[in-house]
Scaffold this motif. Structure first.
Motif, PDB file in Angstrom:
ATOM      1  N   GLY A   1       0.782  -1.236   0.000  1.00  0.00           N
ATOM      2  CA  GLY A   1       0.000   0.000   0.000  1.00  0.00           C
ATOM      3  C   GLY A   1       0.808   1.276   0.000  1.00  0.00           C
ATOM      4  O   GLY A   1       0.290   2.343  -0.368  1.00  0.00           O
ATOM      5  N   ILE A   2       2.086   1.192   0.424  1.00  0.00           N
ATOM      6  CA  ILE A   2       2.946   2.385   0.510  1.00  0.00           C
ATOM      7  C   ILE A   2       4.279   2.015  -0.143  1.00  0.00           C
ATOM      8  O   ILE A   2       5.264   1.739   0.552  1.00  0.00           O
ATOM      9  N   PRO A   3       4.342   1.971  -1.464  1.00  0.00           N
ATOM     10  CA  PRO A   3       5.554   1.503  -2.153  1.00  0.00           C
ATOM     11  C   PRO A   3       6.814   2.253  -1.712  1.00  0.00           C
ATOM     12  O   PRO A   3       6.791   3.472  -1.510  1.00  0.00           O
ATOM     13  N   ASP A   4       7.897   1.504  -1.532  1.00  0.00           N
ATOM     14  CA  ASP A   4       9.196   2.081  -1.171  1.00  0.00           C
ATOM     15  C   ASP A   4       9.136   2.909   0.117  1.00  0.00           C
ATOM     16  O   ASP A   4       9.857   3.901   0.281  1.00  0.00           O
ATOM     17  N   TRP A   5       8.294   2.504   1.049  1.00  0.00           N
ATOM     18  CA  TRP A   5       8.106   3.287   2.262  1.00  0.00           C
ATOM     19  C   TRP A   5       9.381   3.385   3.102  1.00  0.00           C
ATOM     20  O   TRP A   5       9.610   4.390   3.781  1.00  0.00           O
ATOM     21  N   ARG A   6      10.200   2.361   3.055  1.00  0.00           N
ATOM     22  CA  ARG A   6      11.414   2.371   3.883  1.00  0.00           C
ATOM     23  C   ARG A   6      12.340   3.540   3.528  1.00  0.00           C
ATOM     24  O   ARG A   6      12.951   4.154   4.412  1.00  0.00           O
ATOM     25  N   SER A   7      12.440   3.846   2.255  1.00  0.00           N
ATOM     26  CA  SER A   7      13.336   4.929   1.830  1.00  0.00           C
ATOM     27  C   SER A   7      12.717   6.303   2.034  1.00  0.00           C
ATOM     28  O   SER A   7      13.416   7.324   1.941  1.00  0.00           O
ATOM     29  N   ARG A   8      11.419   6.353   2.357  1.00  0.00           N
ATOM     30  CA  ARG A   8      10.716   7.633   2.516  1.00  0.00           C
ATOM     31  C   ARG A   8      10.292   7.906   3.955  1.00  0.00           C
ATOM     32  O   ARG A   8       9.684   8.930   4.242  1.00  0.00           O
ATOM     33  N   THR A   9      10.617   7.016   4.868  1.00  0.00           N
ATOM     34  CA  THR A   9      10.122   7.118   6.242  1.00  0.00           C
ATOM     35  C   THR A   9      10.797   8.253   7.010  1.00  0.00           C
ATOM     36  O   THR A   9      12.020   8.372   7.034  1.00  0.00           O
ATOM     37  N   THR A  10       9.955   9.081   7.658  1.00  0.00           N
ATOM     38  CA  THR A  10      10.454  10.167   8.512  1.00  0.00           C
ATOM     39  C   THR A  10      10.099   9.944   9.983  1.00  0.00           C
ATOM     40  O   THR A  10      10.638  10.612  10.858  1.00  0.00           O
ATOM     41  N   PHE A  11       9.183   9.041  10.239  1.00  0.00           N
ATOM     42  CA  PHE A  11       8.761   8.701  11.609  1.00  0.00           C
ATOM     43  C   PHE A  11       8.251   7.271  11.589  1.00  0.00           C
ATOM     44  O   PHE A  11       7.527   6.867  10.671  1.00  0.00           O
ATOM     45  N   ARG A  12       8.654   6.497  12.593  1.00  0.00           N
ATOM     46  CA  ARG A  12       8.209   5.102  12.653  1.00  0.00           C
ATOM     47  C   ARG A  12       8.046   4.686  14.104  1.00  0.00           C
ATOM     48  O   ARG A  12       8.888   5.006  14.949  1.00  0.00           O
ATOM     49  N   ARG A  13       6.969   3.991  14.393  1.00  0.00           N
ATOM     50  CA  ARG A  13       6.728   3.483  15.743  1.00  0.00           C
ATOM     51  C   ARG A  13       5.991   2.160  15.644  1.00  0.00           C
ATOM     52  O   ARG A  13       5.013   2.028  14.910  1.00  0.00           O
ATOM     53  N   THR A  14       6.472   1.157  16.358  1.00  0.00           N
ATOM     54  CA  THR A  14       5.802  -0.142  16.402  1.00  0.00           C
ATOM     55  C   THR A  14       5.268  -0.390  17.801  1.00  0.00           C
ATOM     56  O   THR A  14       5.813   0.103  18.792  1.00  0.00           O
ATOM     57  N   ALA A  15       4.195  -1.151  17.865  1.00  0.00           N
ATOM     58  CA  ALA A  15       3.585  -1.464  19.159  1.00  0.00           C
ATOM     59  C   ALA A  15       2.671  -2.658  18.979  1.00  0.00           C
ATOM     60  O   ALA A  15       2.457  -3.155  17.862  1.00  0.00           O
ATOM     61  N   THR A  16       2.138  -3.141  20.079  1.00  0.00           N
ATOM     62  CA  THR A  16       1.066  -4.129  20.034  1.00  0.00           C
ATOM     63  C   THR A  16      -0.062  -3.641  20.930  1.00  0.00           C
ATOM     64  O   THR A  16       0.163  -2.916  21.896  1.00  0.00           O
ATOM     65  N   ALA A  17      -1.269  -4.021  20.576  1.00  0.00           N
ATOM     66  CA  ALA A  17      -2.451  -3.663  21.360  1.00  0.00           C
ATOM     67  C   ALA A  17      -3.158  -4.953  21.766  1.00  0.00           C
ATOM     68  O   ALA A  17      -3.750  -5.629  20.932  1.00  0.00           O
ATOM     69  N   LYS A  18      -3.050  -5.301  23.043  1.00  0.00           N
ATOM     70  CA  LYS A  18      -3.670  -6.521  23.553  1.00  0.00           C
ATOM     71  C   LYS A  18      -4.719  -6.157  24.595  1.00  0.00           C
ATOM     72  O   LYS A  18      -4.456  -5.387  25.519  1.00  0.00           O
ATOM     73  N   ASN A  19      -5.907  -6.709  24.420  1.00  0.00           N
ATOM     74  CA  ASN A  19      -7.032  -6.431  25.324  1.00  0.00           C
ATOM     75  C   ASN A  19      -7.325  -4.938  25.406  1.00  0.00           C
ATOM     76  O   ASN A  19      -7.692  -4.415  26.449  1.00  0.00           O
ATOM     77  N   ARG A  20      -7.171  -4.261  24.282  1.00  0.00           N
ATOM     78  CA  ARG A  20      -7.386  -2.812  24.255  1.00  0.00           C
ATOM     79  C   ARG A  20      -8.398  -2.406  23.188  1.00  0.00           C
ATOM     80  O   ARG A  20      -8.443  -1.251  22.796  1.00  0.00           O
TER      81      ARG A  20
END
Length: 391
Positions: free
Chosen positions: A308-327
C-alpha cells in the motif's frame, strides 16, 4: 455541590465521561489517575507526529456521539478530500484491487438481514455466501475487532459491526482535527471548570469508603482493585505500525486486507495538522494469529505496507511499532450479547465502566455509554443519601 463525593478511578475516556456527567448535576467529584497525564488509550504522541495506540475515530450514529457533540468535545472535524486523488484498495490474493470481491458486495447490500446470536459468524456467512466470502467478510471487519479469527465471534455481533463500518450506508466515521488528544484535552478542561478535583500520578490501591466509586480502569487493574477474579473478557490482539512518509502519488489511503485481516489508513488525508507539511501519517494494524509471535505479525504488517505504501522504507520520517492486547473493546462470542458482559453496578456503591462491560456500542462507545450509566446511578445514590440526611 453535594458533600458526599463520587470517586472516579481512572482518567481515560470512560473516567472523564463519568466525572463530567456526575459533576454536571452539582455533585462533588474527585478523579484519580495513576499516570502523570490524563487520557488513557486516548493519549497521543506529541507533535509533529500525532499518533494513537490504535485506530481512533468516532462514529456519529449513537447517543455517545450526541453527548460528546453537545459539549463541544468533537468540534472541528476533518474530512478527506475525495476529489483529490483518494485511493481505496482491497487486498485479495496478494494483490490490491479497487473494488471488493463480488461476494462481499452482495453481502454488503443485505442490510436488512438479521444474524443469529448463538451461531458463529463464519458458519452463518459461509452458509449464505460461501466459505471464501465468509473469510473475506470477517477479515474486512478485523479493523474493528483486532482479532485474527473474527469468524469465531457471534454472527449477530460481527454482522452489526460490518454493516456499521462497511454497509451500503455512508459510514458515520468522524475524525477530530488534532486527534483524540484534542477531545481528551477538551474533556479535561471541562472537568476542571465543573470543579472536579483531579489528581494525576495517584494510583489507587484501596477503594474509598466515603461515597460511590466508579472504577474506570482496564479490566486487569479493576480485577486487582476490586479483588474479583471473575473480571476477564474477550478482546483483540494486534500488531501496530505508525509511519510517516514523504508523500507519493502511488500511496493508497485505505487498504482493507481481505487475505490476512490487516488494515492501513492514512490519517493525514483528513487532518494535515498531525504531520509536517509534505508528509503522510499512516497507521497499519495486523491481528496476531493463535500462537504467533509479535515479530511474525510485524513482518506480515510490513508486507502489507509494501503493497500500500511503495518504497516506504526509503521515505520514512517517523516510525513506531507497538502491540495492542485487550485494548479493543469487548468481543461477543456465540450465544452472548453485550448484556452478558460484566455488570456496571457491582453493588455496595461500586460501578465498573470501560469498553469491556455491559453497555452497547463498539470500543470507545462502550466506555462512554457505560460511564454515563454509572454516573447517573452514582448521582442517584448520593442524592438519596442527602435526602435521607435532611429529614
Amino acid at each position: 455541590m453535594t458533600t458526599t463525593p463520587i470517586t472516579v478511578v481512572g482518567g481515560g475516556l470512560a473516567g472523564l465521561t463519568a466525572a463530567i456527567a456526575a459533576a454536571e448535576t452539582g455533585t462533588s467529584v474527585r478523579l484519580f489517575e495513576a499516570h502523570q497525564t490524563l487520557g488513557g488509550r486516548g493519549r497521543a504522541t506529541p507533535p509533529p507526529y500525532i499518533a494513537h495506540d490504535g485506530a481512533h475515530v468516532f462514529y456519529a450514529d449513537g447517543p455517545h456521539y450526541t453527548w460528546l457533540k453537545e459539549r463541544g468535545f468533537v468540534a472541528g472535524l476533518g474530512w478527506p478530500a475525495l476529489s483529490g486523488g483518494f485511493k481505496l484498495a482491497f487486498r485479495t490474493d496478494a494483490r490490491l484491487r479497487k473494488l471488493p470481491p463480488v461476494g462481499m458486495l452482495r453481502a454488503q447490500s443485505r442490510r436488512w438481514l438479521t444474524a443469529p446470536v448463538d451461531v458463529d459468524f463464519h458458519s452463518w456467512a459461509a452458509g449464505r455466501w460461501g466459505e471464501r466470502t465468509a473469510i473475506q467478510l470477517a477479515n474486512a471487519i478485523s479493523v474493528v475487532t483486532y482479532d485474527a479469527n473474527t469468524g469465531r465471534l457471534s454472527a449477530a455481533f460481527v454482522w452489526d459491526l460490518f454493516q456499521r463500518a462497511l454497509g451500503p450506508r455512508v459510514p458515520a466515521v468522524r475524525w477530530v482535527r488534532g486527534g483524540w488528544q484534542q477531545s481528551i484535552d477538551r474533556m479535561a478542561a471541562r472537568a476542571g471548570e465543573l470543579g472536579v478535583v483531579i489528581e494525576t500520578g495517584a494510583r489507587v490501591t484501596e477503594l474509598p469508603t466515603d461515597g460511590p466509586v466508579i472504577v474506570a480502569t482496564e479490566l486487569e487493574s479493576a480485577r486487582k482493585l476490586l479483588g474479583d477474579e471473575s473480571l476477564h473478557g474477550t478482546s483483540g490482539f494486534a500488531a501496530l505500525l505508525d509511519l510517516a512518509v514523504t508523500k507519493d502519488r502511488r500511496d493508497r489511503h485505505i487498504v482493507f486486507d481481505l487475505d490476512e485481516a490487516g488494515f492501513q489508513e492514512c490519517y493525514t488525508m483528513q487532518d494535515d495538522t498531525i504531520a509536517p507539511e509534505g508528509e503522510s501519517l499512516y497507521q497499519l494494524q495486523m491481528p496476531l494469529r493463535d500462537n504467533e509471535s509479535r515479530d511474525s505479525a510485524h513482518e506480515r504488517l510490513e508486507r502489507l505496507a509494501d503493497a500500500g505504501i511503495p518504497d516506504w522504507r526509503s521515505r520514512t520520517t517517523f516510525r513506531r511499532t507497538a502491540t495492542a492486547k485487550n485494548r479493543t473493546g469487548a468481543l461477543d462470542l456465540p450465544g452472548t450479547t453485550w448484556r452478558d458482559r460484566h455488570a456496571i453496578n457491582r453493588g455496595g456503591g461500586i460501578y465498573l465502566v470501560g469498553d469491556m462491560v455491559a453497555a452497547p456500542g463498539m470500543r470507545g462507545e462502550i466506555a462512554i455509554n457505560s460511564a454515563l450509566t454509572a454516573a447517573a446511578s452514582a448521582v442517584a445514590a448520593v442524592q438519596g443519601v442527602g435526602q435521607r440526611s435532611t429529614r
